[in-house]
Design a protein around this motif. Structure first.
Motif, PDB file in Angstrom:
ATOM      1  N   SER A 203      15.909  40.787  -1.225  1.00 53.98           N
ATOM      2  CA  SER A 203      16.583  39.530  -0.893  1.00 53.98           C
ATOM      3  C   SER A 203      15.598  38.400  -0.581  1.00 53.98           C
ATOM      4  N   THR A 204      14.373  38.751  -0.192  1.00 53.03           N
ATOM      5  CA  THR A 204      13.385  37.718   0.148  1.00 53.03           C
ATOM      6  C   THR A 204      12.652  37.194  -1.080  1.00 53.03           C
ATOM      7  N   LEU A 205      12.873  37.793  -2.234  1.00 47.80           N
ATOM      8  CA  LEU A 205      12.156  37.393  -3.448  1.00 47.80           C
ATOM      9  C   LEU A 205      12.886  36.287  -4.184  1.00 47.80           C
ATOM     10  N   THR A 206      12.154  35.586  -5.015  1.00 44.46           N
ATOM     11  CA  THR A 206      12.781  34.595  -5.890  1.00 44.46           C
ATOM     12  C   THR A 206      13.514  35.317  -7.028  1.00 44.46           C
ATOM     13  N   THR A 207      14.324  34.575  -7.753  1.00 40.42           N
ATOM     14  CA  THR A 207      15.076  35.169  -8.866  1.00 40.42           C
ATOM     15  C   THR A 207      14.138  35.757  -9.907  1.00 40.42           C
ATOM     16  N   THR A 208      13.045  35.060 -10.183  1.00 38.69           N
ATOM     17  CA  THR A 208      12.078  35.546 -11.183  1.00 38.69           C
ATOM     18  C   THR A 208      11.407  36.825 -10.706  1.00 38.69           C
ATOM     19  N   GLN A 209      10.999  36.866  -9.442  1.00 36.22           N
ATOM     20  CA  GLN A 209      10.350  38.060  -8.905  1.00 36.22           C
ATOM     21  C   GLN A 209      11.313  39.240  -8.875  1.00 36.22           C
ATOM     22  N   ARG A 210      12.541  38.983  -8.463  1.00 38.00           N
ATOM     23  CA  ARG A 210      13.536  40.060  -8.409  1.00 38.00           C
ATOM     24  C   ARG A 210      13.796  40.622  -9.799  1.00 38.00           C
ATOM     25  N   SER A 211      13.923  39.747 -10.785  1.00 40.88           N
ATOM     26  CA  SER A 211      14.149  40.206 -12.152  1.00 40.88           C
ATOM     27  C   SER A 211      12.964  41.017 -12.659  1.00 40.88           C
TER      28      SER A 211
ATOM     29  N   VAL B  84       4.021  37.410 -12.530  1.00 36.34           N
ATOM     30  CA  VAL B  84       4.332  36.687 -11.294  1.00 36.34           C
ATOM     31  C   VAL B  84       3.842  37.527 -10.118  1.00 36.34           C
TER      32      VAL B  84
END
Length: 310
Positions: free
Chosen positions: A224-232, A203
């Protein structure tokens, strides 16, 4: 800068060894200590477990705060089981050694527990239960407590009285050197694995987040600005970096465990010290000393060919 420091440090270390070997009248690190198998094994063990011990204290909290997103206070609390187990089992090891005057079983048990603990830490991931972390750290802390001081006792038991101060200083020096090497090695592994993980993301990441990570490897930026997938994916990268450091520890501690084969437990007192103990009569001491002197003379004469001529 790094290359020049490594080069100058290596040259200084080489110069130090040559001076200690050839020039020093009273060397700070007598090289003849390394001719005694047990003492040599203990000194190498201290170098290796210095690498593991200090990087453990530094990089486990980084795993807690980065991959697990724990607070600094909780990360500090999770260090307590390891340190408490180390202190408690160090006291128990001292009590055991002082009674039967044996240290071999303690050292073997300690490195076995430490090896087991390092192996169990490889099971850490982003979802490992906290109780499991505590249990694994207690096992590893018990192993550390069993080897920290008993290895010094073993080194002193195998060295002459005149060398014991040098043995203590050499052991402390090598353990501290191991700590410096361990932190630099762990830092290199952590940063390289993290960079490789960032480059292999499926991603895309915003350039600002990626640059922020690369500018400060050990600190997780604001996600905090990332999507759940990006954060994971970012947290998985930090988990992979921590695990890369964990993998470094296992072969080093396994080597320490293998070196225990060179440490023969012959008690806390060397034979020549037993001869001078109050329970030994003067005639018995004289006989043993005379016999040893004759045996040494025969050995040297045999090597030089004098005995065969006689």
């Amino acid at each position: 800068m790094v290359i020049s420091m490594i080069t100058l440090g290596s040259l200084c270390m080489l110069s130090f060894i040559i001076v200690e070997w050839k020039a020093a009248v009273m060397p700070m690190l007598p090289l003849q200590l390394f001719k005694i198998p047990a003492v040599c094994a203990v000194l190498i063990q201290n170098l290796l477990f210095g690498i593991v011990y200090y990087s453990h204290l530094y990089y486990l909290p980084i795993y807690y705060e980065n991959a697990r997103q724990f607070s600094p206070l909780l990360s500090a609390v999770l260090t307590v089981p390891f340190v408490a187990a180390q202190s408690g089992f160090s006291i128990l090891s001292g009590q055991y050694v002082s009674r039967p005057k044996k240290y071999g079983e303690i050292i073997w048990s300690g490195f076995a527990l430490w090896t087991l603990g390092c192996g169990l830490i490889l099971l850490f991931d982003r979802y490992t239960p906290m109780w499991q972390i505590v249990v694994f750290l207690i096992i590893e802390g018990a192993g550390v407590g069993f080897v920290f001081q008993p290895t010094l006792v073993a080194a002193q038991a195998h060295s002459l009285k005149r060398d014991r101060a040098a043995v203590i200083s050499a052991r402390n020096f090598l353990r501290s050197l191991g700590g410096a090497l361990g932190l630099s090695l762990s830092s290199a592994v952590f940063s390289n694995v993290l960079k490789r993980s960032l480059n292999s993301f499926s991603v895309p990441l915003p350039a600002s987040i990626k640059n922020s990570i690369l500018e400060s490897i050990l600190r997780v930026p604001d996600l905090s600005t990332l999507t759940t997938t990006q954060r994971s994916a970012v947290l998985d990268a930090y988990m992979s970096a921590s695990k890369g450091v964990f993998y470094v520890w296992v072969p080093l501690i396994c080597t320490c465990l293998a070196l225990c084969l060179l440490i023969k437990d012959k008690g806390l007192t060397r034979p020549e010290e037993k001869l001078s103990s109050p329970g030994t009569s003067g005639s018995e001491t004289a006989e043993v000393v005379e016999r040893d002197a004759i045996m040494q003379f025969q050995s040297k004469a045999k090597k030089s060919g004098i005995l065969s001529k006689v």
